[in-house]
Design a protein around this motif. Structure first.
Motif, PDB file in Angstrom:
ATOM      1  N   HIS A 196       0.837  -1.197   0.000  1.00 35.15           N
ATOM      2  CA  HIS A 196       0.000   0.000   0.000  1.00 35.15           C
ATOM      3  C   HIS A 196       0.876   1.253   0.000  1.00 35.15           C
ATOM      4  N   VAL A 197       0.504   2.235  -0.785  1.00 35.20           N
ATOM      5  CA  VAL A 197       1.232   3.504  -0.819  1.00 35.20           C
ATOM      6  C   VAL A 197       0.885   4.319   0.423  1.00 35.20           C
ATOM      7  N   GLY A 198       1.902   4.893   1.049  1.00 30.02           N
ATOM      8  CA  GLY A 198       1.680   5.712   2.241  1.00 30.02           C
ATOM      9  C   GLY A 198       2.694   6.823   2.346  1.00 30.02           C
ATOM     10  N   PRO A 213       7.748  20.020  -7.359  1.00 30.64           N
ATOM     11  CA  PRO A 213       6.968  21.221  -7.691  1.00 30.64           C
ATOM     12  C   PRO A 213       5.561  21.179  -7.098  1.00 30.64           C
ATOM     13  N   SER A 214       5.009  22.341  -6.802  1.00 32.62           N
ATOM     14  CA  SER A 214       3.633  22.427  -6.329  1.00 32.62           C
ATOM     15  C   SER A 214       2.713  21.780  -7.358  1.00 32.62           C
ATOM     16  N   GLY A 215       1.741  21.014  -6.856  1.00 30.66           N
ATOM     17  CA  GLY A 215       0.854  20.288  -7.737  1.00 30.66           C
ATOM     18  C   GLY A 215       1.258  18.840  -7.934  1.00 30.66           C
ATOM     19  N   SER A 216       2.429  18.464  -7.410  1.00 29.64           N
ATOM     20  CA  SER A 216       2.865  17.071  -7.492  1.00 29.64           C
ATOM     21  C   SER A 216       2.060  16.230  -6.503  1.00 29.64           C
ATOM     22  N   PHE A 217       1.820  14.988  -6.860  1.00 30.81           N
ATOM     23  CA  PHE A 217       1.120  14.087  -5.941  1.00 30.81           C
ATOM     24  C   PHE A 217       1.447  12.639  -6.290  1.00 30.81           C
ATOM     25  N   LEU A 218       1.181  11.767  -5.339  1.00 34.79           N
ATOM     26  CA  LEU A 218       1.298  10.328  -5.529  1.00 34.79           C
ATOM     27  C   LEU A 218      -0.067   9.694  -5.378  1.00 34.79           C
ATOM     28  N   ASN A 219      -0.346   8.688  -6.213  1.00 39.62           N
ATOM     29  CA  ASN A 219      -1.473   7.806  -5.945  1.00 39.62           C
ATOM     30  C   ASN A 219      -0.915   6.387  -5.832  1.00 39.62           C
ATOM     31  N   ASP A 220      -1.742   5.391  -5.955  1.00 39.77           N
ATOM     32  CA  ASP A 220      -1.266   4.023  -5.783  1.00 39.77           C
ATOM     33  C   ASP A 220      -0.527   3.488  -7.003  1.00 39.77           C
ATOM     34  N   LYS A 221      -0.444   4.311  -8.066  1.00 31.95           N
ATOM     35  CA  LYS A 221       0.190   3.831  -9.294  1.00 31.95           C
ATOM     36  C   LYS A 221       1.397   4.655  -9.733  1.00 31.95           C
ATOM     37  N   ALA A 222       1.403   5.938  -9.422  1.00 31.20           N
ATOM     38  CA  ALA A 222       2.428   6.789 -10.024  1.00 31.20           C
ATOM     39  C   ALA A 222       2.675   8.054  -9.204  1.00 31.20           C
ATOM     40  N   LEU A 223       3.788   8.689  -9.512  1.00 31.43           N
ATOM     41  CA  LEU A 223       4.076  10.052  -9.074  1.00 31.43           C
ATOM     42  C   LEU A 223       3.776  10.977 -10.245  1.00 31.43           C
ATOM     43  N   PHE A 224       3.021  12.045  -9.969  1.00 32.90           N
ATOM     44  CA  PHE A 224       2.732  13.041 -10.990  1.00 32.90           C
ATOM     45  C   PHE A 224       3.440  14.343 -10.642  1.00 32.90           C
ATOM     46  N   MET A 225       4.074  14.962 -11.645  1.00 37.10           N
ATOM     47  CA  MET A 225       4.707  16.273 -11.487  1.00 37.10           C
ATOM     48  C   MET A 225       4.200  17.187 -12.589  1.00 37.10           C
ATOM     49  N   PRO A 226       3.617  18.343 -12.244  1.00 41.15           N
ATOM     50  CA  PRO A 226       3.016  19.208 -13.263  1.00 41.15           C
ATOM     51  C   PRO A 226       4.049  19.957 -14.080  1.00 41.15           C
ATOM     52  N   GLY A 227       3.627  20.385 -15.250  1.00 39.85           N
ATOM     53  CA  GLY A 227       4.405  21.343 -16.019  1.00 39.85           C
ATOM     54  C   GLY A 227       3.862  22.719 -15.687  1.00 39.85           C
ATOM     55  N   VAL A 228       3.429  23.437 -16.708  1.00 41.86           N
ATOM     56  CA  VAL A 228       2.739  24.693 -16.445  1.00 41.86           C
ATOM     57  C   VAL A 228       1.421  24.401 -15.720  1.00 41.86           C
ATOM     58  N   VAL A 231       4.058   0.155 -17.999  1.00 37.94           N
ATOM     59  CA  VAL A 231       2.782   0.837 -18.214  1.00 37.94           C
ATOM     60  C   VAL A 231       2.928   2.307 -17.834  1.00 37.94           C
ATOM     61  N   THR A 232       2.632   3.200 -18.750  1.00 41.87           N
ATOM     62  CA  THR A 232       2.809   4.628 -18.490  1.00 41.87           C
ATOM     63  C   THR A 232       1.571   5.459 -18.771  1.00 41.87           C
ATOM     64  N   GLN A 233       0.489   4.852 -19.230  1.00 47.21           N
ATOM     65  CA  GLN A 233      -0.695   5.611 -19.592  1.00 47.21           C
ATOM     66  C   GLN A 233      -1.763   5.545 -18.511  1.00 47.21           C
ATOM     67  N   ALA A 234      -2.491   6.645 -18.363  1.00 50.47           N
ATOM     68  CA  ALA A 234      -3.677   6.703 -17.500  1.00 50.47           C
ATOM     69  C   ALA A 234      -3.385   6.247 -16.075  1.00 50.47           C
ATOM     70  N   LEU A 235      -2.234   6.677 -15.548  1.00 52.13           N
ATOM     71  CA  LEU A 235      -1.893   6.312 -14.176  1.00 52.13           C
ATOM     72  C   LEU A 235      -2.385   7.351 -13.179  1.00 52.13           C
ATOM     73  N   THR A 236      -2.519   8.579 -13.622  1.00 46.47           N
ATOM     74  CA  THR A 236      -3.057   9.651 -12.785  1.00 46.47           C
ATOM     75  C   THR A 236      -4.125  10.386 -13.577  1.00 46.47           C
ATOM     76  N   THR A 237      -4.959  11.151 -12.878  1.00 47.47           N
ATOM     77  CA  THR A 237      -6.028  11.890 -13.556  1.00 47.47           C
ATOM     78  C   THR A 237      -6.019  13.350 -13.120  1.00 47.47           C
ATOM     79  N   GLU A 238      -6.621  14.194 -13.940  1.00 47.42           N
ATOM     80  CA  GLU A 238      -6.724  15.614 -13.594  1.00 47.42           C
ATOM     81  C   GLU A 238      -7.609  15.804 -12.369  1.00 47.42           C
ATOM     82  N   ASP A 239      -8.584  14.926 -12.188  1.00 39.92           N
ATOM     83  CA  ASP A 239      -9.427  14.993 -11.000  1.00 39.92           C
ATOM     84  C   ASP A 239      -8.588  14.768  -9.740  1.00 39.92           C
ATOM     85  N   GLU A 240      -7.661  13.827  -9.779  1.00 40.88           N
ATOM     86  CA  GLU A 240      -6.777  13.598  -8.631  1.00 40.88           C
ATOM     87  C   GLU A 240      -5.898  14.820  -8.375  1.00 40.88           C
TER      88      GLU A 240
END
Length: 625
Positions: free
Chosen positions: A518-520, A562-577, A592-601
């Motif tokens: 589990h991610v924590g 960067p601000s706006g970065s987050f982790l879910n159970d599948k990936a780390l997301f880092m924003p651009g602009v 697997v690199t597609q659809a791991l995070t969403t804009e809603d998250e």
């Protein structure tokens, strides 16, 4: 006065300072950009930085009729200082420095070894011209006494030209700033605006933060944003009811150390054994900011996120903080925290009062013998903590203690007489090698402590939680040889995910070992502990979750990413602009690199940060004592 010195005075008193200092600061701009940004377009530093530089120079030309060269030198020093601070701050934190960091100045002397370790000698070349020109300026000042009136006055035509250049450059500064204000990623924003424009923007755009009404913040709103629901029959609930809670926070301990061997040598045998005998969470992540270790203490004990600027100890010590120490005291626990540094460092004394610890033990208790970096070694920490735990164990109350290790602190240059392993030649005199040998020594100290806990009967009567407080090897601090060593260790390039990945281990009496994927994050420690101890959090707002019973997690990250970065159970997301031009980095290495995070998250993660900031800032002030 000789003709040569007279020419020198005239040369510096004319229009040439504008050209000379422009050229010098252009060179420094390129040095700063090459140290911070990746793959910079050749003309970007020139186009982004020179308009700001010329705005300041135009002001000198327009208003300074005397001592003009001195003012150029002062501005050169100030702008050079900004570039130098940007380089050094990025090397340590991976973010662009802002005026908020001025509150950290009093901490610099304490971490001077860490600062100097990141200082490549060529960075100091950025100040060479100031020294040389300072000497020249002193000579000019002496000449000026003999040559009153030589300094040319600003003619009307020159005033017009300066005014026009000022207006043009100011417009260019605004043009660089205005379209890039919306960017969430501070690095991208600074690169788009220019470093100097970005620094000015952070000051001028500073405004009161919009706070969500505290009455609108409740646990159901938070849980909905996080995408979690309370289990009907939670696993491990009250499995350690009435037991002691011992939390050991390990300085700079990253997850890659677990089960690492170098030339057949186990680096952390104590932690390896614990991971194999306990509940081990390999997908656990830091959630700290400028305050590093003190931020980890705050997050773990409150289940709130760090503030957007400065350390938690600088923002929240005057608040009546709901906390794990207070929660456990209500349930009959004694509480104490142990740290060998002085309690004034990072304003910990006030934080400890806000968290409600019954007692704290700092350098006044541990003394100054066997000191490394900021205080006594972990050997001293554990040796002198042990009798206090025995006293607490002898009382009728269960206890909660947090023990903060410190020996393996950046820059990891512990004396070689403390070494317990010998690393291969390729690791010698590198930050990676120093990090590994310091962690090996800290692990040995921990092993001695655990044996004592077992001998005294405390281990079997306690839940023991261990985690690394934050990363030890920022990838932006490592040179190419050190990055190659990290690639050797990982078998692939060292990444942002690797950098913030810390272990979390829970030793639970009577429970067999398990690896829980589990991610924590550190915000989850308090809810997880509450579940194990059978203590309800229904009346206490928290932004973490019990990771023994939740497979999905949404972890907003701040500061080191960067601000706006987050982790879910599948990936780390880092924003651009913004979200759509951001990058996602999968936690699993399955390609697997597609659809791991969403804009809603992404939007929910930002909302969680806003709710945490709003809630803590609207807490009642505590009475000073």
């Amino acid at each position: 006065m000789s003709s040569s010195t007279n020419r020198l005075f005239k040369w510096f008193s004319g229009k040439r300072p504008f050209v000379i200092f422009s050229l010098l600061l252009i060179v420094k701009s390129y040095l700063a950009w090459m140290s911070i940004f990746d793959g910079i377009p050749p003309l970007s530093p020139l186009l982004k930085e020179i308009p700001f530089i010329w705005v300041t120079f135009c002001l000198i030309e327009y208003f300074a009729s005397k001592r003009k060269t001195l003012y150029y030198l002062i501005v050169n020093l100030l702008l050079t200082g900004i570039f130098f601070a940007a380089i050094m701050y990025y090397k340590y934190y991976g973010v662009i420095v802002t005026y908020h960091a001025l509150q950290q100045v009093n901490q610099v002397t304490a971490v001077k070894n860490s600062v100097f370790s990141l200082l490549d000698p060529y960075y100091l070349l950025i100040f060479i011209d100031i020294v040389v020109l300072g000497i020249v300026l002193i000579r000019i000042a002496r000449l000026r006494k003999q040559q009153r009136g030589l300094e040319p006055k600003l003619r009307r035509s020159h005033r017009v030209a300066v005014s026009a250049l000022f207006a043009l450059c100011l417009a260019l500064c605004i043009f660089n700033i205005w379209p890039n204000r919306a960017s969430m990623n501070e690095i991208k924003k600074a690169e788009s605006m220019g470093i100097l424009n970005y620094e000015a923007y952070t000051i001028l755009s500073s405004k009161k933060e919009h706070l969500v009404d505290a009455k609108q913040i409740n646990q159901s709103v938070i849980d909905k944003l996080k995408g979690t629901s309370k289990p009907v029959d939670p696993a491990y609930y009250a499995a350690a009811k009435g037991k002691n809670l011992i939390i050991i926070q390990l300085e700079s301990f990253q997850n890659f150390l677990i089960n690492l061997k170098i030339d057949g040598q186990e680096i952390t045998p104590t932690m390896n054994k614990l991971a194999g005998e306990s509940l081990y969470f390999p997908n656990f992540y830091q959630m700290v900011g400028q305050g590093n270790t003190s931020d980890a203490e705050f997050v773990v004990n409150t289940s709130f996120y760090i503030p957007p600027n400065e350390a938690a100890t600088q923002n929240y010590p005057d608040k009546q903080l709901p906390s794990l120490p207070k929660l456990l005291q209500k349930n009959g626990y004694d509480t104490a925290t142990f740290h060998t540094n002085v309690v004034e460092f990072w304003n910990r004394g006030e934080l400890y009062k806000a968290l409600g610890w019954n007692r704290y033990y700092d350098q006044k208790f541990f003394g100054t013998d066997h000191t490394v970096f900021f205080g006594p070694t972990d050997e001293v920490l554990y040796a002198k903590t042990m009798p206090e735990l025995e006293k607490m164990q002898a009382s009728a109350k269960p206890f909660y203690t947090q023990i903060i290790s410190m020996t393996a602190h950046h820059p990891f240059t512990i004396p070689h007489e403390l070494d317990r392993i010998t690393l291969p030649e390729r690791y010698q005199n590198t930050m990676v090698g120093d990090y590994i040998r310091s962690q090996n020594y800290a692990d040995w100290c921990l092993g001695q402590f655990i044996e004592q806990l077992k001998e005294k009967g405390i281990w079997d009567n306690s839940v023991v939680m261990l985690y690394g407080d934050h990363q030890g090897l920022p990838k932006y601090s490592l040179n190419k040889d050190e990055l190659a060593l990290m690639e050797e260790i990982y078998g692939r390039p060292y990444s942002n995910i690797d950098m913030i990945n810390i272990p979390f281990i829970v030793s639970l009496p009577g429970t067999g070992p398990a690896v829980i994927d589990h991610v924590g994050g550190e915000v989850d420690v308090m809810p997880t502990a509450a579940n194990l101890l059978g203590i309800s959090l229904d009346d206490q707002i928290h932004f973490g979750q019990d990771i023994l019973n939740q497979t999905y997690n949404l972890l907003p990250e701040r500061y080191y990413l960067p601000s706006g970065s987050f982790l879910n159970d599948k990936a780390l997301f880092m924003p651009g602009v913004w979200y759509k031009d951001g990058d996602q980095y999968p936690l699993a290495k399955d390609g697997v690199t597609q659809a791991l995070t969403t804009e809603d998250e992404y939007n929910r993660a930002l909302k969680l940060l806003q709710l945490s900031d709003s809630y803590v800032k609207q807490l009642p002030d505590r009475q000073a004592n």
